[in-house]
Every structure is written in structure tokens, then in C-alpha cells.
Design a protein around this motif. Structure first.
Motif, PDB file in Angstrom:
ATOM      1  N   GLY A  33      47.139  31.901  46.616  1.00 14.59           N
ATOM      2  CA  GLY A  33      48.263  30.969  46.581  1.00 14.59           C
ATOM      3  C   GLY A  33      49.143  31.129  45.360  1.00 14.59           C
ATOM      4  N   ASN A  34      49.241  32.335  44.821  1.00  9.63           N
ATOM      5  CA  ASN A  34      50.098  32.557  43.663  1.00  9.63           C
ATOM      6  C   ASN A  34      51.545  32.208  43.999  1.00  9.63           C
ATOM      7  N   VAL A  35      52.278  31.772  42.985  1.00  6.60           N
ATOM      8  CA  VAL A  35      53.668  31.365  43.143  1.00  6.60           C
ATOM      9  C   VAL A  35      54.521  32.308  42.298  1.00  6.60           C
ATOM     10  N   ILE A  36      55.602  32.834  42.893  1.00  4.59           N
ATOM     11  CA  ILE A  36      56.410  33.846  42.228  1.00  4.59           C
ATOM     12  C   ILE A  36      57.850  33.363  42.087  1.00  4.59           C
ATOM     13  N   MET A  37      58.425  33.568  40.880  1.00  7.59           N
ATOM     14  CA  MET A  37      59.820  33.225  40.605  1.00  7.59           C
ATOM     15  C   MET A  37      60.411  34.317  39.732  1.00  7.59           C
ATOM     16  N   ALA A  38      61.656  34.694  40.004  1.00  5.94           N
ATOM     17  CA  ALA A  38      62.289  35.756  39.238  1.00  5.94           C
ATOM     18  C   ALA A  38      63.688  35.362  38.781  1.00  5.94           C
ATOM     19  N   THR A  39      64.074  35.928  37.635  1.00  7.11           N
ATOM     20  CA  THR A  39      65.456  35.890  37.157  1.00  7.11           C
ATOM     21  C   THR A  39      65.902  37.344  37.068  1.00  7.11           C
ATOM     22  N   ASP A  40      67.069  37.596  36.499  1.00 10.48           N
ATOM     23  CA  ASP A  40      67.502  38.981  36.328  1.00 10.48           C
ATOM     24  C   ASP A  40      66.733  39.688  35.222  1.00 10.48           C
ATOM     25  N   LYS A  41      65.996  38.937  34.393  1.00  8.31           N
ATOM     26  CA  LYS A  41      65.279  39.505  33.252  1.00  8.31           C
ATOM     27  C   LYS A  41      63.760  39.391  33.379  1.00  8.31           C
ATOM     28  N   PHE A  42      63.287  38.302  33.968  1.00  4.68           N
ATOM     29  CA  PHE A  42      61.851  38.032  34.018  1.00  4.68           C
ATOM     30  C   PHE A  42      61.358  37.818  35.448  1.00  4.68           C
ATOM     31  N   LEU A  43      60.104  38.166  35.662  1.00  2.00           N
ATOM     32  CA  LEU A  43      59.372  37.809  36.874  1.00  2.00           C
ATOM     33  C   LEU A  43      58.171  36.994  36.408  1.00  2.00           C
ATOM     34  N   PHE A  44      57.983  35.813  36.997  1.00  2.00           N
ATOM     35  CA  PHE A  44      56.835  34.968  36.675  1.00  2.00           C
ATOM     36  C   PHE A  44      55.940  34.874  37.899  1.00  2.00           C
ATOM     37  N   VAL A  45      54.652  35.105  37.698  1.00  2.00           N
ATOM     38  CA  VAL A  45      53.657  34.904  38.744  1.00  2.00           C
ATOM     39  C   VAL A  45      52.713  33.823  38.241  1.00  2.00           C
ATOM     40  N   ALA A  46      52.758  32.659  38.891  1.00  2.00           N
ATOM     41  CA  ALA A  46      51.861  31.553  38.546  1.00  2.00           C
ATOM     42  C   ALA A  46      50.566  31.777  39.307  1.00  2.00           C
ATOM     43  N   GLN A  47      49.558  32.179  38.580  1.00  2.00           N
ATOM     44  CA  GLN A  47      48.245  32.509  39.140  1.00  2.00           C
ATOM     45  C   GLN A  47      47.417  31.238  39.219  1.00  2.00           C
ATOM     46  N   PHE A  79      50.041  32.897  29.965  1.00  2.00           N
ATOM     47  CA  PHE A  79      49.831  31.646  29.249  1.00  2.00           C
ATOM     48  C   PHE A  79      49.606  30.517  30.243  1.00  2.00           C
ATOM     49  N   ASN A  80      48.951  29.455  29.781  1.00  2.00           N
ATOM     50  CA  ASN A  80      48.564  28.341  30.631  1.00  2.00           C
ATOM     51  C   ASN A  80      49.753  27.424  30.878  1.00  2.00           C
ATOM     52  N   ALA A  81      49.985  27.097  32.143  1.00  2.00           N
ATOM     53  CA  ALA A  81      51.092  26.207  32.514  1.00  2.00           C
ATOM     54  C   ALA A  81      50.812  24.750  32.162  1.00  2.00           C
ATOM     55  N   GLY A  82      49.540  24.394  31.965  1.00  2.00           N
ATOM     56  CA  GLY A  82      49.194  23.009  31.663  1.00  2.00           C
ATOM     57  C   GLY A  82      48.965  22.161  32.895  1.00  2.00           C
ATOM     58  N   GLY A  83      48.860  22.782  34.046  1.00  2.00           N
ATOM     59  CA  GLY A  83      48.636  22.109  35.320  1.00  2.00           C
ATOM     60  C   GLY A  83      48.916  23.113  36.429  1.00  2.00           C
ATOM     61  N   THR A  84      48.962  22.644  37.666  1.00  2.42           N
ATOM     62  CA  THR A  84      49.156  23.524  38.805  1.00  2.42           C
ATOM     63  C   THR A  84      50.633  23.611  39.174  1.00  2.42           C
ATOM     64  N   VAL A  85      51.124  24.841  39.326  1.00  2.00           N
ATOM     65  CA  VAL A  85      52.492  25.089  39.768  1.00  2.00           C
ATOM     66  C   VAL A  85      52.465  25.174  41.291  1.00  2.00           C
ATOM     67  N   LYS A  86      53.186  24.271  41.965  1.00  2.00           N
ATOM     68  CA  LYS A  86      53.112  24.165  43.425  1.00  2.00           C
ATOM     69  C   LYS A  86      54.033  25.128  44.175  1.00  2.00           C
ATOM     70  N   ASP A  87      55.212  25.437  43.623  1.00  2.00           N
ATOM     71  CA  ASP A  87      56.125  26.362  44.289  1.00  2.00           C
ATOM     72  C   ASP A  87      57.116  26.915  43.277  1.00  2.00           C
ATOM     73  N   LYS A  88      57.940  27.884  43.705  1.00  3.71           N
ATOM     74  CA  LYS A  88      58.851  28.570  42.794  1.00  3.71           C
ATOM     75  C   LYS A  88      59.936  27.658  42.235  1.00  3.71           C
ATOM     76  N   PHE A  89      60.218  26.557  42.905  1.00  6.41           N
ATOM     77  CA  PHE A  89      61.246  25.634  42.437  1.00  6.41           C
ATOM     78  C   PHE A  89      60.770  24.772  41.267  1.00  6.41           C
ATOM     79  N   LYS A  90      59.517  24.927  40.878  1.00  4.12           N
ATOM     80  CA  LYS A  90      58.968  24.182  39.742  1.00  4.12           C
ATOM     81  C   LYS A  90      59.120  24.948  38.433  1.00  4.12           C
ATOM     82  N   MET A  91      59.699  26.166  38.491  1.00  2.00           N
ATOM     83  CA  MET A  91      59.868  26.998  37.298  1.00  2.00           C
ATOM     84  C   MET A  91      61.350  27.298  37.088  1.00  2.00           C
ATOM     85  N   HIS A  92      61.750  27.398  35.800  1.00  2.00           N
ATOM     86  CA  HIS A  92      63.164  27.599  35.477  1.00  2.00           C
ATOM     87  C   HIS A  92      63.291  28.234  34.103  1.00  2.00           C
ATOM     88  N   VAL A  93      64.248  29.137  33.953  1.00  2.00           N
ATOM     89  CA  VAL A  93      64.576  29.723  32.660  1.00  2.00           C
ATOM     90  C   VAL A  93      66.023  29.380  32.345  1.00  2.00           C
TER      91      VAL A  93
END
Length: 174
Positions: A33-47, A79-93
Motif C-alpha cells: 500500500g505504498n503511496v507515491i507523489m512526485a514533483t518536477d524535482k522529487f519523488l516521494f514513496v511513503a512506505q 525519514f519517518n512521517a510521524g503517522g500513516t500517509v493515506k494517499d498522494k494528496f496528503k503530501m506537498h512540496v
């Protein structure tokens, strides 16, 4: 003799000549159930981690630099998110600030659910540092989130559906 593992393959390709696309980089992030979010510079995979199946559960954020024009990427940090990331809309740069809205779940405690915003500095993405956090509400399920620059809109649910508007202009004190 077979072994399998849930996870996400992270691959990049050089598509300059689409007919003979070449693989440039490869990595593996284990987890279901990993969650993935990308910008033009970074890709984040919430494991998603459920180590030992004991709450509270948490997500490990894997940060990749995907800015190379030749297609290679580099894993910069985890690094630890401090809780569970539910979907890609929960992350932002926004500039050098990474924001994540997490649900902290511990059904053996009171409160059982905590919805929280955590902010991190990406000034050095190899060592992200926590800037601040805001406990939004307890014992409500986190539903929708949208970021708009330095604002976060979040909807939680228990009996009513409150809309939270959060000012993130000071990432150390949202």
C-alpha cells in the motif's frame, strides 16, 4: 523455492529515442500500500510500515532526486512521517518545505485517532529536518486534503464533516 515481497519498483528510462528506451536507474521500496507523489524535482514513496503489527503505525518517506535531465535518479533520504500517509494528496512540496498530513492510529489508546500536519525542511534533502507540526483533531477519520501554496484544506469525519483551513506560511508553526 519462490519468495515474494510487496513493494514498489522505482524505475527511470531515457526516452530520447522512444524506440530504444534505455533504463537509467532502479530501486525497490518494500511495503504494502505504498503511496507515491512526485514533483518536477522529487519523488516521494511513503512506505507503509506495520512492524510487529503494534500501533501506532507509521509511514517511512523515501525521497528521490528525479531532476536529472538524462533520467537518472538518486535516493536521497528516508525519514519517518510521524503517522500513516493515506494517499498522494496528503503530501506537498512548497519551495524547500515538505508538508505531510498523517493519521496516527492507536486503537488501544485514547484518543484512538489523531490527524496531524507535519512539516520538514528540504534545504538539504539528504537530511530532512522536522520544522513543526499541528495536531488538527482527535478521534475523527481523515478524508480529503488539498494544498494551495501555503494553505492546507482538510476534511475529517465523525458525525459532521468539518473543513479545516490551515495557514502554513510559517512551516515551523502551522
Amino acid at each position: 523455492g519462490e519468495q515474494w515481497e510487496w513493494g514498489s519498483s522505482v524505475l527511470s528510462f531515457d526516452l530520447a529515442d522512444f524506440g530504444s528506451a534505455q533504463e537509467k536507474s532502479r530501486d525497490w521500496v518494500r511495503g504494502y500500500g505504498n503511496v507515491i507523489m512526485a514533483t518536477d524535482k522529487f519523488l516521494f514513496v511513503a512506505q507503509q510500515t506495520y512492524e510487529g503489527q503494534t500501533p501506532p503505525y507509521s509511514s517511512i518517506l523515501n525521497c528521490f532526486d528525479i531532476s536529472s535531465p538524462t533520467g537518472e535518479f538518486t535516493k536521497l533520504s528516508s525519514f519517518n512521517a510521524g503517522g500513516t500517509v493515506k494517499d498522494k494528496f496528503k503530501m506537498h512540496v512548497d519551495g524547500e518545505t515538505f508538508a505531510v498530513v498523517v493519521q496516527i492510529e492507536n486503537w488501544n489508546a485514547n484518543p484512538r485517532l489523531i490527524t496531524q500536519l507535519n512539516t520538514f525542511s528540504l534545504a538539504d534533502p539528504r537530511t530532512p529536518t522536522k520544522l513543526g507540526s499541528l495536531r488538527i483533531i482527535d478521534n475523527e477519520q481523515l478524508f480529503a486534503t488539498r494544498f494551495d501554496g501555503k494553505r492546507l484544506y482538510a476534511v475529517t469525519f465523525f458525525i459532521i464533516d468539518p473543513l479545516w483551513i490551515i495557514d502554513m506560511s510559517d512551516p515551523a508553526a502551522p
